[in-house]
Design a protein around this motif. Structure first.
Motif, PDB file in Angstrom:
ATOM      1  N   GLU A 101       0.808  -1.215   0.000  1.00 46.67           N
ATOM      2  CA  GLU A 101       0.000   0.000   0.000  1.00 46.67           C
ATOM      3  C   GLU A 101       0.846   1.272   0.000  1.00 46.67           C
ATOM      4  N   ARG A 102       0.354   2.285  -0.730  1.00 47.71           N
ATOM      5  CA  ARG A 102       1.074   3.559  -0.759  1.00 47.71           C
ATOM      6  C   ARG A 102       0.177   4.776  -0.553  1.00 47.71           C
ATOM      7  N   CYS A 103      -1.094   4.682  -0.761  1.00 50.08           N
ATOM      8  CA  CYS A 103      -1.939   5.874  -0.699  1.00 50.08           C
ATOM      9  C   CYS A 103      -3.342   5.494  -0.242  1.00 50.08           C
ATOM     10  N   GLN A 104      -3.942   6.358   0.572  1.00 48.38           N
ATOM     11  CA  GLN A 104      -5.315   6.108   0.998  1.00 48.38           C
ATOM     12  C   GLN A 104      -6.269   7.170   0.481  1.00 48.38           C
ATOM     13  N   GLY A 105      -5.834   7.908  -0.512  1.00 50.82           N
ATOM     14  CA  GLY A 105      -6.715   8.896  -1.124  1.00 50.82           C
ATOM     15  C   GLY A 105      -7.292   9.878  -0.111  1.00 50.82           C
ATOM     16  N   CYS A 106      -6.406  10.523   0.649  1.00 50.50           N
ATOM     17  CA  CYS A 106      -6.909  11.381   1.728  1.00 50.50           C
ATOM     18  C   CYS A 106      -7.503  12.683   1.192  1.00 50.50           C
ATOM     19  N   GLY A 107      -7.279  12.961  -0.091  1.00 51.88           N
ATOM     20  CA  GLY A 107      -7.902  14.149  -0.680  1.00 51.88           C
ATOM     21  C   GLY A 107      -7.119  15.428  -0.489  1.00 51.88           C
ATOM     22  N   GLN A 108      -6.023  15.368   0.296  1.00 53.41           N
ATOM     23  CA  GLN A 108      -5.165  16.554   0.454  1.00 53.41           C
ATOM     24  C   GLN A 108      -3.740  16.062   0.617  1.00 53.41           C
ATOM     25  N   CYS A 109      -3.126  15.812  -0.500  1.00 50.44           N
ATOM     26  CA  CYS A 109      -1.827  15.141  -0.459  1.00 50.44           C
ATOM     27  C   CYS A 109      -0.765  15.982   0.247  1.00 50.44           C
ATOM     28  N   MET A 110      -0.070  15.348   1.166  1.00 45.16           N
ATOM     29  CA  MET A 110       0.950  16.061   1.932  1.00 45.16           C
ATOM     30  C   MET A 110       2.345  15.489   1.692  1.00 45.16           C
ATOM     31  N   LEU A 111       2.497  14.754   0.603  1.00 46.55           N
ATOM     32  CA  LEU A 111       3.800  14.127   0.330  1.00 46.55           C
ATOM     33  C   LEU A 111       4.930  15.145   0.222  1.00 46.55           C
ATOM     34  N   GLY A 112       4.568  16.398  -0.157  1.00 50.11           N
ATOM     35  CA  GLY A 112       5.582  17.443  -0.284  1.00 50.11           C
ATOM     36  C   GLY A 112       6.269  17.763   1.036  1.00 50.11           C
ATOM     37  N   ILE A 125       7.027  10.324   1.190  1.00 55.51           N
ATOM     38  CA  ILE A 125       6.622   9.062   1.823  1.00 55.51           C
ATOM     39  C   ILE A 125       5.342   9.342   2.615  1.00 55.51           C
ATOM     40  N   CYS A 126       4.329   8.557   2.389  1.00 52.79           N
ATOM     41  CA  CYS A 126       3.011   8.891   2.924  1.00 52.79           C
ATOM     42  C   CYS A 126       2.776   8.324   4.328  1.00 52.79           C
ATOM     43  N   PRO A 127       2.663   9.210   5.317  1.00 55.82           N
ATOM     44  CA  PRO A 127       2.418   8.722   6.676  1.00 55.82           C
ATOM     45  C   PRO A 127       0.968   8.271   6.885  1.00 55.82           C
ATOM     46  N   ILE A 128       0.080   8.692   6.004  1.00 58.52           N
ATOM     47  CA  ILE A 128      -1.328   8.307   6.165  1.00 58.52           C
ATOM     48  C   ILE A 128      -1.495   6.816   5.849  1.00 58.52           C
ATOM     49  N   SER A 129      -0.871   6.394   4.770  1.00 55.05           N
ATOM     50  CA  SER A 129      -1.048   4.999   4.376  1.00 55.05           C
ATOM     51  C   SER A 129       0.030   4.083   4.943  1.00 55.05           C
TER      52      SER A 129
HETATM   53  S1  SF4 Z   1      -0.924  12.070   1.710  1.00 56.29           S
HETATM   54 FE1  SF4 Z   1      -0.873   9.871   1.397  1.00 56.29          FE
HETATM   55  S2  SF4 Z   1      -3.011   9.220   1.462  1.00 56.29           S
HETATM   56 FE2  SF4 Z   1      -3.010  11.430   1.121  1.00 56.29          FE
HETATM   57  S3  SF4 Z   1      -3.104  11.641  -1.105  1.00 56.29           S
HETATM   58 FE3  SF4 Z   1      -0.940  11.761  -0.529  1.00 56.29          FE
HETATM   59  S4  SF4 Z   1      -0.189   9.655  -0.724  1.00 56.29           S
HETATM   60 FE4  SF4 Z   1      -2.428   9.550  -0.686  1.00 56.29          FE
END
Ligand code: SF4
Ligand code: SF4
Lengths: 117, 222
Positions: free
Chosen positions: B130-141, B146-150
């Motif tokens: 898994e890499r993303c949970q579609g949180c709707g406000q991406c904070m990867l920047g 690296i996504c802490p949500i997923s």
């Molecule tokens: S922060 Fe994580 S869960 Fe949210 S959109 Fe970006 S990759 Fe997906």
């Protein structure tokens, strides 16, 4: 080397056992084969590195499916030999034939006859 | 991609056992790549089901088709003229495709042939994660990509927690601690200053917690 092996076996040649897919194995049973075995090169000796290892996995998968649907997982088997081992080829053929005789014919044959009747 | 896993054949048999004419529909996109619902898997399942029913003495017709996608009208429409011939459809698409099929062909029972798992990557052949949970406000920047949500078990925005040990997460010693990964990468990028910045409380309303979501783009609507 003139070796005899059971005449009930139909040989299907493939360039590498890695070419054999689960679907090929299942189709053979669908068409009425009583058993299917794959003879590949020795593990570690594949010309394409892991063709025979893939074949083993696919044989395992096919076995699981055949078991789940009531045809029997033991009707499919993977063998390995080196290209110089003709006697082994014949031995495997005999072993598999014995095994299939023990298991009896593909149950689909009977089912088909019943449905036709 | 959307990662799905195969359903046990016993479960599939149980769902479709009472139908006489069945259409198995694969999808050429994500589920093909993760080897759960593409043309090949459709063929294997169809063959297995045919043999199962025959062995049970039941006459069941099974047809196979694999569509380019099942999450777009245009491809699903390809079934329009034939769908009424079938008692039921077994869709090997992700849950999205299964539902779109059910919406479109209201009078035909549709069953899922795979378990839809997550949005993720192919780590290696046969391993997806898994890499993303579609949180709707991406904070990867802010988190070194690296996504802490997923990837953090606690979805911490300012990690790591006290359970991070030797780079591994406390819930599983084989699981990398997401925050360790974030810190390592920030270090590598010479951006550890980013780590000092406290990430504020996230607005979770754009995530699934805010109810079913929708994207409407007036700029591209017709
Ligand atoms: S922060 Fe994580 S869960 Fe949210 S959109 Fe970006 S990759 Fe997906
Ligand atoms: S150990 Fe790391 S990944 Fe696991 S919950 Fe704590 S911060 Fe998150």
């Amino acid at each position: 080397m003139r070796l005899n092996y059971p005449g009930t076996i139909r040989v299907v040649r493939v360039p590498c056992t890695g070419k054999v897919d689960v679907l090929h194995i299942l189709r053979a049973f669908e068409k009425g084969a009583d058993g299917v075995y794959i003879v590949g090169c020795l593990e570690g000796d594949c010309r394409f590195e892991n063709g025979n290892l893939r074949a083993r996995k696919r044989v395992e998968q096919a076995g699981e499916i055949l078991k789940a649907i009531g045809i029997g997982g033991d009707r499919v088997k993977m063998y390995n030999l080196s290209s110089g081992e003709g006697t082994k080829f014949a031995e495997f053929a005999v072993e598999m034939t014995e095994k299939i005789k023990e298991l009896g014919p593909n149950p689909l044959k009977k089912a088909k006859e019943k449905m036709a009747a | 991609m959307i990662v799905a896993d195969k359903k046990p054949i016993e479960e599939i048999i149980d769902m479709v056992k009472d139908f006489k004419k069945l259409l198995i529909v694969g999808c050429n996109e994500c589920v093909t790549v993760c080897e759960a619902g593409g043309k090949k898997e459709v063929g294997i399942l169809a063959s297995a089901l045919r043999m199962y029913f025959m062995n049970e003495g039941k006459k069941v017709d099974i047809d196979e088709i694999t569509l380019e996608r099942q999450c777009d009208h245009e491809y699903l429409e390809e079934l329009r003229n034939n769908i009424d011939q079938y008692d039921a459809v077994l869709s090997l698409a992700c849950g999205v495709g299964v539902q779109f099929m059910a919406e479109k062909y209201f009078g035909t029972p549709v069953f899922p042939g795979v378990n839809t798992c997550f949005m993720g990557v192919t780590e290696e052949r046969g391993v997806w994660s898994e890499r993303c949970q579609g949180c709707g406000q991406c904070m990867l920047g802010k988190t070194a990509g690296i996504c802490p949500i997923s990837r953090c078990a606690k979805r911490l925005l300012n990690g790591p927690c006290g359970g991070s040990t030797k780079g591994k997460c406390e819930i599983n010693k084989d699981l990398d601690c997401a925050w360790q990964l974030i810190i390592d990468r920030l270090k590598e990028l010479g951006r550890l200053d980013d780590y000092e910045e406290i990430i504020p409380i996230k607005d979770w309303s754009t995530e699934r917690a805010g109810g079913p979501r929708k994207v409407v783009r007036e700029d591209v609507r017709l």
